[in-house]
Design a protein around this motif. Structure first.
Motif, mmCIF file in Angstrom:
data_model
loop_
_atom_site.group_PDB
_atom_site.id
_atom_site.type_symbol
_atom_site.label_atom_id
_atom_site.label_comp_id
_atom_site.label_asym_id
_atom_site.label_seq_id
_atom_site.Cartn_x
_atom_site.Cartn_y
_atom_site.Cartn_z
ATOM 1 N N UNK A 51 77.526 -65.740 113.846
ATOM 2 C CA UNK A 51 75.922 -65.298 113.950
ATOM 3 C C UNK A 51 75.678 -64.389 112.963
ATOM 4 N N UNK A 52 74.728 -64.766 111.758
ATOM 5 C CA UNK A 52 74.444 -63.949 110.831
ATOM 6 C C UNK A 52 73.711 -62.789 111.167
ATOM 7 N N UNK A 53 73.436 -62.655 112.123
ATOM 8 C CA UNK A 53 72.740 -61.537 112.681
ATOM 9 C C UNK A 53 73.499 -60.140 113.295
ATOM 10 N N UNK A 54 74.792 -60.827 113.417
ATOM 11 C CA UNK A 54 75.751 -59.761 114.271
ATOM 12 C C UNK A 54 76.427 -59.156 113.272
ATOM 13 N N UNK A 84 63.976 -61.296 113.366
ATOM 14 C CA UNK A 84 65.301 -61.925 112.703
ATOM 15 C C UNK A 84 65.840 -62.013 111.490
ATOM 16 N N UNK A 85 64.834 -61.670 110.595
ATOM 17 C CA UNK A 85 64.974 -61.138 109.227
ATOM 18 C C UNK A 85 65.607 -59.635 109.242
ATOM 19 N N UNK A 86 64.910 -58.937 110.191
ATOM 20 C CA UNK A 86 65.624 -57.539 109.857
ATOM 21 C C UNK A 86 66.911 -57.516 110.458
ATOM 22 N N UNK A 87 67.500 -58.319 111.616
ATOM 23 C CA UNK A 87 68.642 -58.260 112.017
ATOM 24 C C UNK A 87 69.586 -58.897 110.804
ATOM 25 N N UNK A 92 73.964 -58.111 106.511
ATOM 26 C CA UNK A 92 74.092 -58.229 105.153
ATOM 27 C C UNK A 92 74.368 -56.762 104.412
ATOM 28 N N UNK A 93 73.459 -55.814 104.802
ATOM 29 C CA UNK A 93 73.556 -54.462 104.306
ATOM 30 C C UNK A 93 74.907 -53.954 104.605
ATOM 31 N N UNK A 94 75.421 -54.115 105.723
ATOM 32 C CA UNK A 94 76.391 -53.594 106.576
ATOM 33 C C UNK A 94 77.731 -53.960 105.750
ATOM 34 N N UNK A 125 60.762 -59.358 100.834
ATOM 35 C CA UNK A 125 60.433 -58.253 100.062
ATOM 36 C C UNK A 125 61.337 -57.063 100.487
ATOM 37 N N UNK A 126 61.218 -56.921 101.811
ATOM 38 C CA UNK A 126 62.042 -55.970 102.466
ATOM 39 C C UNK A 126 63.579 -56.122 102.414
ATOM 40 N N UNK A 127 64.027 -57.324 102.468
ATOM 41 C CA UNK A 127 65.380 -57.654 102.197
ATOM 42 C C UNK A 127 65.760 -57.216 100.672
ATOM 43 N N UNK A 128 65.181 -57.408 99.810
ATOM 44 C CA UNK A 128 65.293 -57.022 98.242
ATOM 45 C C UNK A 128 65.562 -55.401 98.320
ATOM 46 N N UNK A 129 64.672 -54.649 98.847
ATOM 47 C CA UNK A 129 64.713 -53.233 98.806
ATOM 48 C C UNK A 129 65.796 -52.733 99.635
ATOM 49 N N UNK A 130 66.164 -53.409 100.595
ATOM 50 C CA UNK A 130 67.164 -52.865 101.421
ATOM 51 C C UNK A 130 68.586 -53.240 100.738
ATOM 52 N N UNK A 131 68.724 -54.415 100.088
ATOM 53 C CA UNK A 131 69.916 -54.564 99.467
ATOM 54 C C UNK A 131 70.117 -53.930 98.071
#
Length: 291
Positions: A51-54, A84-87, A92-94, A125-131
């Protein structure tokens, strides 16, 4: 190299897996259905139902990775695409942070994070900032509109002679093949020499309007194919039939509005490095006629 590929059963992920395995790298395939991963028959690979959100699962199966490919797979039966995106972003960040993954390749979008209320264009865009906060070496690939989206309407195209989008018939769209996206991503994943944080637009060989696409289909299929522009209410009804709730329907309408804005995401200037080779004609021949 040990290369972990998220959503490996999808069009982009499976293409990457084949390229990585062909180059004798170890491919670690992650996806939500083990059978779909195993059916790819990728040599020199290991498949895991994840589960890619886990967060815990993703961290576990990315240990020892030399490179990570990450994207947010499509989902309609979720409470909201934002959640879904946030999870999946958080997982991925973790993984990157805890496993100190040296290089990361991420699928984003043209226009990523340009403003709020652009649906998934805002979310990537949020994903880019977080990564960027955790990955010292990361490439964000920003593709245009997937040519393979036409396959979702293959029945209507072949049987009924039309396809539909909510875009103006003369709206200029940078159509790109998922194969080309996978090829570009695989090159970065298998290259241990680049460094830094990058964005790269990838936009196919040229922009095509829906009317031009209809003309191309007509020529390749040797039958008249027409384009029908549908309303946003039509779009909402279509996604409702696939189980999307009101929130997800509205988020997808926001996305379509963003992509259909003549001054929006697809107004991005085309540069040489944004060009990729596969044409719509080739997609029709290979995935409509020969499939």
């Amino acid at each position: 190299m040990k290369i972990v590929i998220g959503a490996a059963a999808g069009n982009v992920g499976s293409r990457i897996a084949k390229k990585v395995a062909a180059a004798n790298h170890s491919a670690i395939l992650l996806g939500n259905k083990l059978l779909s991963l195993e059916n790819l028959n990728i040599p020199n690979s290991s498949s895991y139902e994840v589960d890619m959100s886990n967060v815990e699962q993703v961290v576990t199966y990315t240990k020892g990775a030399d490179a990570l490919f990450w994207l947010v797979p499509p989902a309609l039966g979720v409470s909201s695409l934002k959640e879904w995106y946030d999870d999946i972003i958080a997982a991925g960040v973790a993984a990157i942070k805890e496993n100190k993954i040296p290089r990361v390749v991420v699928i984003s979008s043209l226009g990523a994070g340009a403003s709020e209320n652009l649906g998934t264009v805002t979310y990537v865009g949020n994903m880019e900032k977080a990564f960027k906060k955790v990955a010292p070496n990361v490439v964000f690939l920003r593709p245009g509109y997937f040519m393979e989206n036409f396959l979702l309407q293959k029945g209507d195209i072949l049987k009924n002679g039309y396809f539909s989008f909510p875009y103006d018939q003369n709206h200029d769209i940078p159509f790109i093949s998922a194969d080309d996206i996978g090829d570009v991503a695989a090159e970065y994943l298998m290259d241990a020499h680049w460094a830094g944080q990058w964005t790269r637009n990838i936009m196919g060989p040229r922009n095509i309007t829906p009317q031009e696409a209809a003309d191309i289909f007509s020529e390749e299929l040797q039958k008249e194919i027409t384009y029908k522009q549908v309303s946003y209410d039509d779009i909402k009804n279509q996604f409702a039939q696939f189980g999307a709730n009101d929130t997800v329907q509205n988020e997808l309408v926001d996305l379509y509005k963003a992509l259909g804005d003549p001054n929006g995401a697809y107004a991005t200037p085309r540069t040489i490095e944004a060009n990729t080779p596969t044409t719509l004609e080739q997609i029709i021949r290979n995935k409509f006629i020969s499939a």
